[in-house]
Each structure stands twice: as structure tokens, then as C-alpha cells.
Motif scaffolding. Structure first.
Motif: not given
Length: 85
Positions: A1-2, A29-31, A55-59
Motif C-alpha cells: 500500500m502506498a 494508515d494516513i499520516e 485537505p492537501q493529499i499526497y499519495i
């Protein structure tokens, strides 16, 4: 998982919607970086993304954007491959 990183704040309905979608996709698990608690982290977010809103989301290293962009990726069938890493 990323690896998923989300810049967030308290009482943000868009952050909650984004988290729900990610949870539905199996992301457990999200940081989370609370920009409302630490102004230096908000400045970091704005420098990295050019945006002020959460939110600002990075994968992994890919900047998704906010909640609307996350849902658009899902509708286009592009979110699952990103999450698989």
C-alpha cells in the motif's frame, strides 16, 4: 500500500470525506499533519502545494490535491492504482 500524507485541520468536513473514501479503499494508515496546530506546517504545505486549503493529499510523491480531486481520481479509475504503489 502506498504512503498517504494528508495536511488537515480540525472540523474540516472535506478532510473527513477524503478520509472516508481512503478508508473505503483499504487505507488504514494516513499520516496526518494538522496545519491548524502548527503555523510552520501550514507554511510548509503552502510552499509545497501552492494552496491554502485543506485537505492537501499526497499519495507517495504524487500531489493529489484536495477532496474533490481525490474523488475525481476515484471516478476515473485512477485512485486504486495509485494506492497500490
Amino acid at each position: 500500500m502506498a504512503h498517504v500524507l494528508m495536511y488537515t485541520s480540525a472540523y474540516c468536513p472535506y478532510c473527513v470525506r477524503a478520509e472516508r473514501l481512503l478508508a473505503a479503499k483499504g487505507v488504514t494508515d494516513i499520516e496526518k499533519v494538522r496545519v491548524d496546530e502548527d503555523p510552520s506546517r501550514r507554511a510548509e504545505m503552502m510552499e509545497k502545494t501552492g494552496r491554502r486549503t485543506v485537505p492537501q493529499i499526497y499519495i507517495d510523491d504524487f500531489h493529489v490535491g484536495g477532496c474533490d480531486e481525490l474523488h475525481a481520481l476515484d471516478r476515473e479509475g485512477k485512485l486504486d492504482p495509485l494506492l497500490q504503489g
